[in-house]
Design a protein around this motif. Structure first.
Motif, PDB file in Angstrom:
ATOM      1  N   HIS A  40      40.599  25.608  48.882  1.00 53.01           N
ATOM      2  CA  HIS A  40      41.289  26.875  48.830  1.00 53.01           C
ATOM      3  C   HIS A  40      41.560  27.226  47.383  1.00 53.01           C
ATOM      4  O   HIS A  40      41.419  26.411  46.484  1.00 53.01           O
ATOM      5  CB  HIS A  40      42.612  26.788  49.601  1.00 53.01           C
ATOM      6  CG  HIS A  40      43.501  25.684  49.110  1.00 53.01           C
ATOM      7  ND1 HIS A  40      43.331  24.371  49.493  1.00 53.01           N
ATOM      8  CD2 HIS A  40      44.547  25.697  48.252  1.00 53.01           C
ATOM      9  CE1 HIS A  40      44.231  23.620  48.886  1.00 53.01           C
ATOM     10  NE2 HIS A  40      44.983  24.390  48.133  1.00 53.01           N
ATOM     11  N   PRO A  42      43.406  27.591  44.085  1.00 53.46           N
ATOM     12  CA  PRO A  42      44.503  26.766  43.558  1.00 53.46           C
ATOM     13  C   PRO A  42      45.819  27.551  43.511  1.00 53.46           C
ATOM     14  O   PRO A  42      45.847  28.733  43.194  1.00 53.46           O
ATOM     15  CB  PRO A  42      44.022  26.400  42.148  1.00 53.46           C
ATOM     16  CG  PRO A  42      42.535  26.570  42.192  1.00 53.46           C
ATOM     17  CD  PRO A  42      42.281  27.691  43.143  1.00 53.46           C
ATOM     18  N   ASP A  43      46.885  26.870  43.846  1.00 56.62           N
ATOM     19  CA  ASP A  43      48.241  27.407  43.730  1.00 56.62           C
ATOM     20  C   ASP A  43      48.479  28.643  44.592  1.00 56.62           C
ATOM     21  O   ASP A  43      49.379  29.430  44.298  1.00 56.62           O
ATOM     22  CB  ASP A  43      48.567  27.741  42.270  1.00 56.62           C
ATOM     23  CG  ASP A  43      48.410  26.537  41.352  1.00 56.62           C
ATOM     24  OD1 ASP A  43      48.785  25.429  41.790  1.00 56.62           O
ATOM     25  OD2 ASP A  43      47.914  26.710  40.216  1.00 56.62           O
ATOM     26  N   CYS A  44      47.695  28.833  45.636  1.00 60.19           N
ATOM     27  CA  CYS A  44      47.906  29.977  46.538  1.00 60.19           C
ATOM     28  C   CYS A  44      48.558  29.476  47.827  1.00 60.19           C
ATOM     29  O   CYS A  44      47.919  28.759  48.602  1.00 60.19           O
ATOM     30  CB  CYS A  44      46.597  30.692  46.853  1.00 60.19           C
ATOM     31  SG  CYS A  44      46.806  32.033  48.055  1.00 60.19           S
ATOM     32  N   PRO A  45      49.810  29.815  48.088  1.00 65.40           N
ATOM     33  CA  PRO A  45      50.477  29.316  49.300  1.00 65.40           C
ATOM     34  C   PRO A  45      49.843  29.844  50.578  1.00 65.40           C
ATOM     35  O   PRO A  45      49.804  29.139  51.589  1.00 65.40           O
ATOM     36  CB  PRO A  45      51.912  29.813  49.141  1.00 65.40           C
ATOM     37  CG  PRO A  45      51.826  30.977  48.206  1.00 65.40           C
ATOM     38  CD  PRO A  45      50.698  30.662  47.264  1.00 65.40           C
ATOM     39  N   LEU A  48      46.769  27.776  51.339  1.00 62.76           N
ATOM     40  CA  LEU A  48      47.181  26.455  51.796  1.00 62.76           C
ATOM     41  C   LEU A  48      47.613  26.506  53.254  1.00 62.76           C
ATOM     42  O   LEU A  48      47.274  25.619  54.058  1.00 62.76           O
ATOM     43  CB  LEU A  48      48.327  25.945  50.923  1.00 62.76           C
ATOM     44  CG  LEU A  48      48.887  24.559  51.283  1.00 62.76           C
ATOM     45  CD1 LEU A  48      47.802  23.497  51.177  1.00 62.76           C
ATOM     46  CD2 LEU A  48      50.064  24.215  50.382  1.00 62.76           C
ATOM     47  N   HIS A 262      49.317  35.635  50.226  1.00 65.22           N
ATOM     48  CA  HIS A 262      48.464  35.088  49.178  1.00 65.22           C
ATOM     49  C   HIS A 262      48.934  35.530  47.801  1.00 65.22           C
ATOM     50  O   HIS A 262      49.469  36.629  47.626  1.00 65.22           O
ATOM     51  CB  HIS A 262      47.011  35.516  49.414  1.00 65.22           C
ATOM     52  CG  HIS A 262      46.459  34.976  50.696  1.00 65.22           C
ATOM     53  ND1 HIS A 262      45.855  33.761  50.792  1.00 65.22           N
ATOM     54  CD2 HIS A 262      46.449  35.493  51.955  1.00 65.22           C
ATOM     55  CE1 HIS A 262      45.482  33.541  52.044  1.00 65.22           C
ATOM     56  NE2 HIS A 262      45.845  34.586  52.761  1.00 65.22           N
ATOM     57  N   SER A 263      48.741  34.651  46.835  1.00 63.88           N
ATOM     58  CA  SER A 263      49.171  34.925  45.470  1.00 63.88           C
ATOM     59  C   SER A 263      48.298  36.000  44.839  1.00 63.88           C
ATOM     60  O   SER A 263      47.158  36.242  45.261  1.00 63.88           O
ATOM     61  CB  SER A 263      49.102  33.651  44.625  1.00 63.88           C
ATOM     62  OG  SER A 263      47.763  33.213  44.496  1.00 63.88           O
ATOM     63  N   LYS A 265      46.907  35.839  41.989  1.00 65.14           N
ATOM     64  CA  LYS A 265      45.747  35.177  41.387  1.00 65.14           C
ATOM     65  C   LYS A 265      44.646  34.986  42.414  1.00 65.14           C
ATOM     66  O   LYS A 265      43.464  35.182  42.118  1.00 65.14           O
ATOM     67  CB  LYS A 265      46.170  33.831  40.805  1.00 65.14           C
ATOM     68  CG  LYS A 265      45.042  33.089  40.104  1.00 65.14           C
ATOM     69  CD  LYS A 265      45.553  31.773  39.510  1.00 65.14           C
ATOM     70  CE  LYS A 265      44.410  31.028  38.823  1.00 65.14           C
ATOM     71  NZ  LYS A 265      44.881  29.736  38.249  1.00 65.14           N
ATOM     72  N   CYS A 266      45.035  34.630  43.634  1.00 69.58           N
ATOM     73  CA  CYS A 266      44.051  34.468  44.710  1.00 69.58           C
ATOM     74  C   CYS A 266      43.354  35.784  44.999  1.00 69.58           C
ATOM     75  O   CYS A 266      42.137  35.836  45.140  1.00 69.58           O
ATOM     76  CB  CYS A 266      44.751  33.946  45.965  1.00 69.58           C
ATOM     77  SG  CYS A 266      43.741  33.969  47.458  1.00 69.58           S
TER      78      CYS A 266
END
Length: 534
Positions: A40, A42-45, A48, A262-263, A265-266
């Motif tokens: 997935h 990175p760093d996207c809740p 995840l 989603h973040s 960045k995502c």
């Protein structure tokens, strides 16, 4: 872009074409873009959570537990009020006559909903941008503060203001409903949303019990709360403190909530390139697919399905809130005015028993019924059965003893079961009407709209009830008969709104299965995902 076929056998080529089609379909539907190997962004809740949902054999139990607690925190301040609001207004001394107490009680009931109406849409937009978690944390904190102030209110205006501010700053119920849908795969959506109704049912058990048993404690438990104690001077503070304690626990637990959106960045990564087994799809083609997806996103105010589903929810909410307000006022009113002459404990008992039956129904019966018959049919059956049920209520004032309690509890249980079918069915239709990136806004709009109707309902219901008591000897629809007749009008309107062309049948399926004509959508996606292989 041309891909070197020396690196692929025929099976790999078919897998690549299939996956590229899935990527474009996910983009069109507003779903997260995950790598083929299950990784997935990175760093996207949100990614995840999507990965956890895909790996889980069943629903995410921990997340559903968090949803349950958040709903309970919302339900308790509303349901606990009904057993004692009549006596609270009476003690304020603002009503000039006994028949006008219902009107002032209605104003207090409306204050929370009016505050919620003003800000629910804004909270929905906030949740879509900054996340569901922060909205839930603010909401539970708001309950702790303003519900406590309400319990210690010494006059009508302080009580009214604290309830208004409680509604104004607590916009988490729409986010909770969106969150309940987002943490579940499609096959578990009915379960996730029924959890909202289930815990509302728990609130209907615990809330009235807390309000009924803990209000006026110095009169009920003089050995524990003697005359002159703080709970004698503030007889309605104890139930509010109990509810604030539950909400404080909810505030602590909400810190561990996993985010579902989603973040940024995502989302920005979607506009660059997608890596499939180490081979890059051209940036131009990916951007073109994303551009087409953006063009297909209709403004939410042009989504007729969402508007129709919210309308069903609002009209029923107007009816249901009016019923809840009138039921408690009617139950505690004197017999000579057509009431039952109950105490706060009696009202708490009736509401608690009916809430317990609701809990069992939601846990074991609603999800199978919704999956088998569909949300629209569930709503229709609920409204049709509600109309004759209401004819029983005016007759109950003539009953006594066991026959009164048996009839009253049976009617209250059936009414609650039918109501939760209609409410939860509406939740499903609203979430099915929009893609995931608009669910916070859609639920915010539904909460704002419903809150306006529910703000109107208690005040109007209180005035209607006071008027019905003044015409207890009228020849046409005397007393409670007039109340029942008007409530049934809104039940019939709700039923009419469930038929086409008002309510589209496409809402029986999630948004991504109904946004376009399936054959045309498939052809469009296949054309968008075609590649040349050498």
């Amino acid at each position: 872009m041309f891909l070197n076929t020396q690196k692929f056998n025929s099976r790999s080529i078919l897998q690549c074409r299939s996956y590229s089609l899935q990527v474009i379909m996910a983009t069109e539907a507003g779903l997260p873009l995950l790598r083929q190997d299950g990784d997935h962004f990175p760093d996207c809740p949100g990614c995840l959570l999507e990965r956890r949902k895909a790996a889980s054999k069943g629903p995410l139990k921990k997340e559903l537990t968090f949803v349950a607690i958040m709903v309970l925190c919302n339900a308790l301040p509303i349901s606990s009020l009904f057993p004692f609001i009549y006596f609270m207004v009476r003690d304020f001394g603002i009503a000039k006559s006994e028949t006008s107490i219902g009107s002032y009680a209605g104003y207090i009931g409306s204050a929370l909903m009016f505050g919620r109406f003003l800000t629910s849409t804004l909270w929905g937009i906030f949740a879509d941008k900054y996340g569901r978690k922060v909205v839930m944390m603010i909401g539970t904190g708001t309950i702790v503060v303003f519900n406590t102030i309400f319990g210690f209110s010494s006059n009508f205006w302080l009580a009214l203001t604290s309830r208004f501010l409680l509604g104004l700053f607590n916009g988490m119920l729409g986010s909770v409903r969106a969150y309940a849908s987002e943490i579940c795969r499609p096959e578990h959506q009915a379960l996730g949303l029924s959890m909202v109704g289930t815990m509302w049912g728990v609130g209907l058990i615990i809330g009235p019990a807390i309000g009924g048993y803990f209000a006026q404690p110095s009169e009920k438990y003089p050995s524990l709360f003697p005359s002159g104690s703080i709970f004698d001077r503030f007889p309605y503070a104890l139930p509010c403190l109990c509810i604030s304690a539950v909400s404080f626990l909810g505030l602590l637990l909400s810190m561990w909530l996993p985010e579902s959106i989603h973040s940024s960045k995502c989302i920005s990564n979607r506009t660059r390139k997608i890596d499939i087994n180490g081979n890059n799809i051209s940036e131009d083609k990916t951007s073109r697919a994303l551009s087409e997806s953006e063009q297909n996103r209709r403004p939410i105010w042009k989504n007729w399905g969402m508007i129709a589903a919210v309308s069903v929810y609002c009209i029923w909410g107007l009816h249901d809130m009016g019923y809840s307000e009138i039921f408690s006022l009617w139950a505690v009113s004197p017999n000579n005015l057509g009431g039952l002459g109950f105490t706060t404990s009696d009202v708490g008992n009736v509401l608690a028993v009916s809430g317990a039956a609701l809990l069992v129904f939601q846990l074991f019966a609603f999800a199978p019924l919704a999956n088998r018959f569909g949300a629209i049919n569930i709503i229709r059956v609920g409204t049709v059965l509600t109309v004759p049920l209401f004819a029983v209520y005016p007759v109950m004032a003539r009953l006594h003893g066991v026959s009164l309690w048996a009839t009253l509890i049976s009617a209250a249980v059936i009414k609650n079961l039918l109501s939760i079918c209609i409410v939860t069915g509406s939740f499903i239709l609203i979430n099915n009407s929009v893609p995931i990136y608009q669910r916070g806004l859609a639920n915010g709009i539904s909460m704002s709209s419903m809150s306006l109707f529910k703000a109107i309902a208690p005040a109007t219901a209180g005035i209607l009830f006071s008027w019905s008591q003044e015409r207890i000897t009228a020849s046409f629809l005397p007393g409670m008969w007039m109340v029942v007749f008007i409530l049934d009008i809104f039940v019939v309107i709700t039923l009419i709104l469930t038929f086409e062309p008002i309510l589209p049948k496409s809402l029986l399926k999630p948004f991504r299965e109904a946004i376009d004509d399936p054959p045309k959508q498939t052809e469009k996606l296949e054309r968008s995902s075609s590649f040349t292989f050498n």
